[in-house]
Scaffold this motif. Structure first.
Motif, PDB file in Angstrom:
ATOM      1  N   UNK A  36       0.816  -1.218   0.000  1.00 31.30           N
ATOM      2  CA  UNK A  36       0.000   0.000   0.000  1.00 31.30           C
ATOM      3  C   UNK A  36       0.848   1.267   0.000  1.00 31.30           C
ATOM      4  N   UNK A  37       2.124   1.128   0.306  1.00 33.19           N
ATOM      5  CA  UNK A  37       2.997   2.295   0.426  1.00 33.19           C
ATOM      6  C   UNK A  37       3.051   3.062  -0.892  1.00 33.19           C
ATOM      7  N   UNK A  38       3.003   4.378  -0.840  1.00 34.72           N
ATOM      8  CA  UNK A  38       3.015   5.168  -2.086  1.00 34.72           C
ATOM      9  C   UNK A  38       4.247   4.911  -2.960  1.00 34.72           C
ATOM     10  N   UNK A  39       5.343   4.529  -2.360  1.00 30.66           N
ATOM     11  CA  UNK A  39       6.566   4.288  -3.135  1.00 30.66           C
ATOM     12  C   UNK A  39       6.590   2.935  -3.832  1.00 30.66           C
ATOM     13  N   UNK A  40       5.557   2.140  -3.637  1.00 35.07           N
ATOM     14  CA  UNK A  40       5.602   0.762  -4.127  1.00 35.07           C
ATOM     15  C   UNK A  40       5.543   0.666  -5.649  1.00 35.07           C
ATOM     16  N   UNK A  41       5.164   1.750  -6.322  1.00 34.20           N
ATOM     17  CA  UNK A  41       5.220   1.760  -7.775  1.00 34.20           C
ATOM     18  C   UNK A  41       4.241   0.761  -8.396  1.00 34.20           C
ATOM     19  N   UNK A  42       3.064   0.696  -7.844  1.00 32.99           N
ATOM     20  CA  UNK A  42       2.021  -0.200  -8.362  1.00 32.99           C
ATOM     21  C   UNK A  42       0.773   0.632  -8.644  1.00 32.99           C
ATOM     22  N   UNK A  43       0.011   0.243  -9.664  1.00 30.31           N
ATOM     23  CA  UNK A  43      -1.287   0.891  -9.813  1.00 30.31           C
ATOM     24  C   UNK A  43      -2.325   0.139  -8.969  1.00 30.31           C
ATOM     25  N   UNK A  44      -3.556   0.651  -8.952  1.00 32.44           N
ATOM     26  CA  UNK A  44      -4.540   0.091  -8.024  1.00 32.44           C
ATOM     27  C   UNK A  44      -4.814  -1.386  -8.275  1.00 32.44           C
ATOM     28  N   UNK A  45      -4.888  -1.765  -9.563  1.00 31.78           N
ATOM     29  CA  UNK A  45      -5.142  -3.171  -9.878  1.00 31.78           C
ATOM     30  C   UNK A  45      -4.011  -4.052  -9.384  1.00 31.78           C
ATOM     31  N   UNK A  46      -2.778  -3.589  -9.608  1.00 32.76           N
ATOM     32  CA  UNK A  46      -1.614  -4.376  -9.170  1.00 32.76           C
ATOM     33  C   UNK A  46      -1.595  -4.489  -7.644  1.00 32.76           C
ATOM     34  N   UNK A  47      -1.913  -3.401  -6.972  1.00 29.54           N
ATOM     35  CA  UNK A  47      -1.963  -3.452  -5.501  1.00 29.54           C
ATOM     36  C   UNK A  47      -2.961  -4.502  -5.032  1.00 29.54           C
ATOM     37  N   UNK A  48      -4.144  -4.467  -5.655  1.00 32.53           N
ATOM     38  CA  UNK A  48      -5.186  -5.406  -5.261  1.00 32.53           C
ATOM     39  C   UNK A  48      -4.736  -6.841  -5.518  1.00 32.53           C
ATOM     40  N   UNK A  49      -4.154  -7.051  -6.690  1.00 33.36           N
ATOM     41  CA  UNK A  49      -3.706  -8.390  -7.063  1.00 33.36           C
ATOM     42  C   UNK A  49      -2.615  -8.895  -6.116  1.00 33.36           C
ATOM     43  N   UNK A  50      -1.638  -8.034  -5.830  1.00 36.51           N
ATOM     44  CA  UNK A  50      -0.551  -8.433  -4.931  1.00 36.51           C
ATOM     45  C   UNK A  50      -1.076  -8.693  -3.516  1.00 36.51           C
ATOM     46  N   UNK A  51      -1.993  -7.851  -3.075  1.00 34.56           N
ATOM     47  CA  UNK A  51      -2.560  -8.022  -1.737  1.00 34.56           C
ATOM     48  C   UNK A  51      -3.308  -9.348  -1.634  1.00 34.56           C
ATOM     49  N   UNK A  52      -4.038  -9.698  -2.695  1.00 37.59           N
ATOM     50  CA  UNK A  52      -4.754 -10.977  -2.684  1.00 37.59           C
ATOM     51  C   UNK A  52      -3.780 -12.146  -2.659  1.00 37.59           C
ATOM     52  N   UNK A  53      -2.687 -12.019  -3.431  1.00 37.01           N
ATOM     53  CA  UNK A  53      -1.702 -13.101  -3.451  1.00 37.01           C
ATOM     54  C   UNK A  53      -1.070 -13.289  -2.073  1.00 37.01           C
ATOM     55  N   UNK A  54      -0.752 -12.184  -1.421  1.00 35.22           N
ATOM     56  CA  UNK A  54      -0.157 -12.259  -0.079  1.00 35.22           C
ATOM     57  C   UNK A  54      -1.137 -12.905   0.892  1.00 35.22           C
ATOM     58  N   UNK A  55      -2.398 -12.481   0.824  1.00 31.77           N
ATOM     59  CA  UNK A  55      -3.390 -12.990   1.772  1.00 31.77           C
ATOM     60  C   UNK A  55      -3.720 -14.451   1.524  1.00 31.77           C
ATOM     61  N   UNK A  56      -3.658 -14.872   0.268  1.00 30.54           N
ATOM     62  CA  UNK A  56      -4.032 -16.240  -0.076  1.00 30.54           C
ATOM     63  C   UNK A  56      -2.911 -17.236   0.210  1.00 30.54           C
ATOM     64  N   UNK A  57      -1.683 -16.756   0.347  1.00 31.09           N
ATOM     65  CA  UNK A  57      -0.545 -17.655   0.525  1.00 31.09           C
ATOM     66  C   UNK A  57      -0.349 -17.962   1.998  1.00 31.09           C
ATOM     67  N   UNK A  58      -0.808 -19.144   2.406  1.00 31.85           N
ATOM     68  CA  UNK A  58      -0.753 -19.497   3.825  1.00 31.85           C
ATOM     69  C   UNK A  58       0.649 -19.870   4.290  1.00 31.85           C
TER      70      UNK A  58
END
Length: 118
Positions: A36-58
């Protein structure tokens, strides 16, 4: 004091590190705040996708990848400022734990050796 004579030297470091995940939720939360950090250099879709991947990876592996910087690895090299990370390819994968015996099994260099232990 840079050497401009075109004689660049590159050294490739391979580090194998086994970490124990003691609090998956906290690990994922740290990775999500990084995403979510502003410096992460991701657009909103990429943020959402990465966040889902992190949350889904147990296993926490996806989260951990977000928290490792090539610069951090350089801190393993003491007393030297004259090295610069140029390329970092980082893979984090689930492990069965620290390896007790070194010779015998499970180094996965031969391409098989996955899928047992469960």
């Amino acid at each position: 004091m840079s050497d401009d004579s075109g004689t660049e030297r590159y050294l490739r470091l391979t580090v194998e590190l086994t970490v124990e995940v003691q609090d998956l939720g906290a690990l994922q939360a740290a990775a999500l705040s990084e995403i979510e950090h502003p410096d992460a250099d991701l657009d909103d879709d990429e943020r959402r996708e990465q966040a889902e991947m992190v949350s889904a990876d147990e296993t926490g592996a996806t989260a951990l990848q977000w928290l490792i910087e090539p610069d951090h690895v350089l801190s393993l090299i003491e007393h030297v400022d004259q090295v610069e990370p140029r390329e970092a390819i980082l893979s984090v994968e689930p492990s069965d734990g620290p390896s007790d015996e070194d010779d015998d099994h499970d180094h996965d260099h031969d391409g098989h050796g996955h899928g047992h232990g469960h």
